[in-house]
Enzyme design. Sequence first.
Site, short mmCIF file in Angstrom:
data_model
loop_
_atom_site.label_atom_id
_atom_site.label_comp_id
_atom_site.label_asym_id
_atom_site.label_seq_id
_atom_site.Cartn_x
_atom_site.Cartn_y
_atom_site.Cartn_z
N LYS A 9 0.83 -1.21 0.00
CA LYS A 9 0.00 0.00 0.00
C LYS A 9 0.87 1.26 0.00
O LYS A 9 2.09 1.19 0.24
CB LYS A 9 -0.93 -0.03 1.22
CG LYS A 9 -1.96 -1.16 1.18
CD LYS A 9 -2.93 -1.07 2.36
CE LYS A 9 -3.97 -2.18 2.32
NZ LYS A 9 -5.00 -2.00 3.38
N TYR A 49 -12.10 -1.55 -3.84
CA TYR A 49 -12.67 -1.73 -2.50
C TYR A 49 -14.19 -1.54 -2.49
O TYR A 49 -14.76 -1.21 -1.45
CB TYR A 49 -12.01 -0.76 -1.52
CG TYR A 49 -10.68 -1.25 -0.98
CD1 TYR A 49 -10.59 -2.43 -0.24
CD2 TYR A 49 -9.52 -0.52 -1.18
CE1 TYR A 49 -9.39 -2.87 0.27
CE2 TYR A 49 -8.29 -0.97 -0.67
CZ TYR A 49 -8.25 -2.14 0.06
OH TYR A 49 -7.05 -2.58 0.59
N ASN A 112 -2.05 0.21 6.95
CA ASN A 112 -1.60 -1.08 7.48
C ASN A 112 -0.74 -1.87 6.49
O ASN A 112 -0.70 -3.10 6.52
CB ASN A 112 -2.79 -1.89 8.00
CG ASN A 112 -3.79 -2.21 6.91
OD1 ASN A 112 -3.57 -1.88 5.75
ND2 ASN A 112 -4.88 -2.86 7.27
N HIS A 115 -2.20 -5.31 1.55
CA HIS A 115 -3.48 -5.98 1.32
C HIS A 115 -3.21 -7.46 1.12
O HIS A 115 -2.17 -7.84 0.57
CB HIS A 115 -4.14 -5.42 0.05
CG HIS A 115 -5.31 -6.25 -0.40
ND1 HIS A 115 -6.57 -6.13 0.16
CD2 HIS A 115 -5.41 -7.22 -1.35
CE1 HIS A 115 -7.38 -7.00 -0.43
NE2 HIS A 115 -6.71 -7.67 -1.34
N GLU A 126 -9.37 -10.40 -7.80
CA GLU A 126 -8.42 -9.31 -7.53
C GLU A 126 -7.18 -9.40 -8.42
O GLU A 126 -6.64 -8.38 -8.85
CB GLU A 126 -8.03 -9.33 -6.05
CG GLU A 126 -9.19 -8.95 -5.14
CD GLU A 126 -8.85 -9.03 -3.66
OE1 GLU A 126 -9.73 -8.71 -2.84
OE2 GLU A 126 -7.71 -9.40 -3.31
N1 UDP Z 1 -9.85 -0.09 7.03
C1 UDP Z 1 -9.93 1.10 7.72
N2 UDP Z 1 -10.71 1.15 8.86
C2 UDP Z 1 -11.42 0.06 9.30
C3 UDP Z 1 -11.33 -1.15 8.58
C4 UDP Z 1 -10.54 -1.19 7.45
O1 UDP Z 1 -9.32 2.09 7.35
O2 UDP Z 1 -12.11 0.16 10.33
C5 UDP Z 1 -9.01 -0.15 5.81
C6 UDP Z 1 -7.69 -0.90 6.02
O3 UDP Z 1 -6.69 -0.28 5.21
C7 UDP Z 1 -8.03 -2.29 5.54
C8 UDP Z 1 -8.95 -1.98 4.36
O4 UDP Z 1 -9.73 -0.86 4.80
O5 UDP Z 1 -6.89 -3.02 5.18
C9 UDP Z 1 -9.88 -3.09 3.94
O6 UDP Z 1 -10.61 -3.52 5.09
P1 UDP Z 1 -10.78 -5.08 5.40
O7 UDP Z 1 -11.81 -5.19 6.49
O8 UDP Z 1 -11.04 -5.82 4.13
O9 UDP Z 1 -9.36 -5.47 6.03
P2 UDP Z 1 -8.19 -6.41 5.48
O10 UDP Z 1 -8.84 -7.50 4.66
O11 UDP Z 1 -7.27 -5.56 4.65
O12 UDP Z 1 -7.51 -6.94 6.70
MG MG Z 2 -10.19 -7.41 3.11
#
Ligand code: UDP
Ligand code: MG
Length: 140
Positions: A9, A49, A112, A115, A126
């Site tokens: 990212k 997303y 974080n 992805h 994806e």
């Molecule tokens: N994210 C965020 N706030 C939240 C949850 C998710 O900013 O409360 C962002 C974070 O960068 C995350 C992405 O949205 O990686 C996609 O969310 P997901 O729940 O799919 O998490 P992941 O699969 O990446 O662990």
């Molecule tokens: Mg996810």
Amino acid sequence: MERTLAILKPDCTSRGLMGKVIDRIEKAGFRIVGMKNVRLTAVTAGEFYAVHRERPFYGELVEFMSSAKAVPIVLEKDNAVADFRKLIGATDPAEADAGTIRKDFAESKQNNMVHGSDSPENAKIEIGFFFSDRELVENS
Ligand code: UDP
Ligand code: MG
């Protein structure tokens, strides 16, 4: 063999942490079969997303993902999807296990670092979002 999609990212690329993350990925036994630089836009990040469209964090997530270059990577390994989720750790670095990429490098739940696809079905979708078949090259 299974494939998953990783994305380094914008926080990872702009902080100069690509090499450290790729080193962990390779040491964990993943093979890189596709990798490129992209600059997502509000439109393409929003499309990637789209599943999170109704979530309160969506607008800021799209802004973040389009703020600097991102590096999508196609990874191959037995059990790649689940094993990669294990390697990166929980979405919120505060909740991620010790030794995971997010625990060791991520600054926040949004920023974080990486992805990882959440299922083999979504991994296929994806991967197709970023790569054509001819861009995927297996190494032995
Ligand atoms: N994210 C965020 N706030 C939240 C949850 C998710 O900013 O409360 C962002 C974070 O960068 C995350 C992405 O949205 O990686 C996609 O969310 P997901 O729940 O799919 O998490 P992941 O699969 O990446 O662990
Ligand atoms: Mg996810």
